[in-house]
Motif scaffolding. Sequence first.
Motif, mmCIF file in Angstrom:
data_model
loop_
_atom_site.group_PDB
_atom_site.id
_atom_site.type_symbol
_atom_site.label_atom_id
_atom_site.label_comp_id
_atom_site.label_asym_id
_atom_site.label_seq_id
_atom_site.Cartn_x
_atom_site.Cartn_y
_atom_site.Cartn_z
ATOM 1 N N GLY A 141 7.678 -8.141 -15.770
ATOM 2 C CA GLY A 141 6.286 -8.539 -15.605
ATOM 3 C C GLY A 141 5.980 -9.824 -16.366
ATOM 4 O O GLY A 141 6.517 -10.062 -17.443
ATOM 5 N N GLN A 142 5.119 -10.652 -15.780
ATOM 6 C CA GLN A 142 4.738 -11.932 -16.383
ATOM 7 C C GLN A 142 3.503 -11.732 -17.267
ATOM 8 O O GLN A 142 2.431 -12.251 -16.972
ATOM 9 N N ARG A 143 3.670 -11.038 -18.364
ATOM 10 C CA ARG A 143 2.538 -10.696 -19.234
ATOM 11 C C ARG A 143 1.891 -11.923 -19.871
ATOM 12 O O ARG A 143 0.730 -11.893 -20.242
ATOM 13 N N ASP A 144 2.638 -13.024 -19.985
ATOM 14 C CA ASP A 144 2.100 -14.225 -20.615
ATOM 15 C C ASP A 144 1.547 -15.234 -19.598
ATOM 16 O O ASP A 144 1.196 -16.353 -19.953
ATOM 17 N N HIS A 145 1.451 -14.829 -18.331
ATOM 18 C CA HIS A 145 0.915 -15.727 -17.295
ATOM 19 C C HIS A 145 -0.525 -16.103 -17.657
ATOM 20 O O HIS A 145 -1.318 -15.242 -18.053
ATOM 21 N N PRO A 146 -0.906 -17.372 -17.534
ATOM 22 C CA PRO A 146 -2.257 -17.801 -17.926
ATOM 23 C C PRO A 146 -3.386 -17.057 -17.201
ATOM 24 O O PRO A 146 -4.445 -16.841 -17.768
ATOM 25 N N TRP A 147 -3.157 -16.625 -15.969
ATOM 26 C CA TRP A 147 -4.191 -15.903 -15.231
ATOM 27 C C TRP A 147 -4.282 -14.449 -15.655
ATOM 28 O O TRP A 147 -5.164 -13.718 -15.211
ATOM 29 N N MET A 148 -3.390 -14.010 -16.515
ATOM 30 C CA MET A 148 -3.422 -12.628 -17.026
ATOM 31 C C MET A 148 -4.172 -12.560 -18.352
ATOM 32 O O MET A 148 -4.445 -11.485 -18.856
ATOM 33 N N GLN A 149 -4.504 -13.706 -18.919
ATOM 34 C CA GLN A 149 -5.162 -13.741 -20.223
ATOM 35 C C GLN A 149 -6.666 -13.602 -20.058
ATOM 36 O O GLN A 149 -7.252 -14.177 -19.154
ATOM 37 N N LEU A 150 -7.279 -12.883 -20.957
ATOM 38 C CA LEU A 150 -8.750 -12.758 -20.952
ATOM 39 C C LEU A 150 -9.370 -13.820 -21.803
ATOM 40 O O LEU A 150 -8.836 -14.309 -22.730
#
Length: 150
Positions: A141-150
Amino acid sequence: MMTQQPTVDGIHHLKFAVTDCDASLAFYEKVFGARRLPQADHRDAAGNIYAYICDMPGWGTLLDLRLSARHGGAARHFDPITLTIQGRAELAQWAAHCDALGVPHSGEIVTVLAFMLVIEDPDGRRIRLYTREKHGPELAGQRDHPWMQL
């Protein structure tokens, strides 16, 4: 004292605080096929609209686009809802749909279990489209993807 828990029948509607009712309505109409219910428009004593109520195909509930400059702006990058789609083919269709409309989106994101596309509305609120199609441990999983950040 023990009581029996009362039942809930479902979600009546979702409410999104928005900074511009008309811009938000236009966005949800073109991207998600929202259908405004004019008979449900909310107006103040002067007749000014402060909320549009929309039928949202596939969402299973209504959407209330409620004017609130303070709260609408605070929603930036928050992702209050995740919608379900079938698989990666549908995800690619959503990406093409957004591209054709000039709507910002994440592109395909590999999550811990499946695949996702994130769409940003006029207030920067992020709507997630999450696939039923899963993947195995071969994809991280791409947990550090910019669109995953709040």
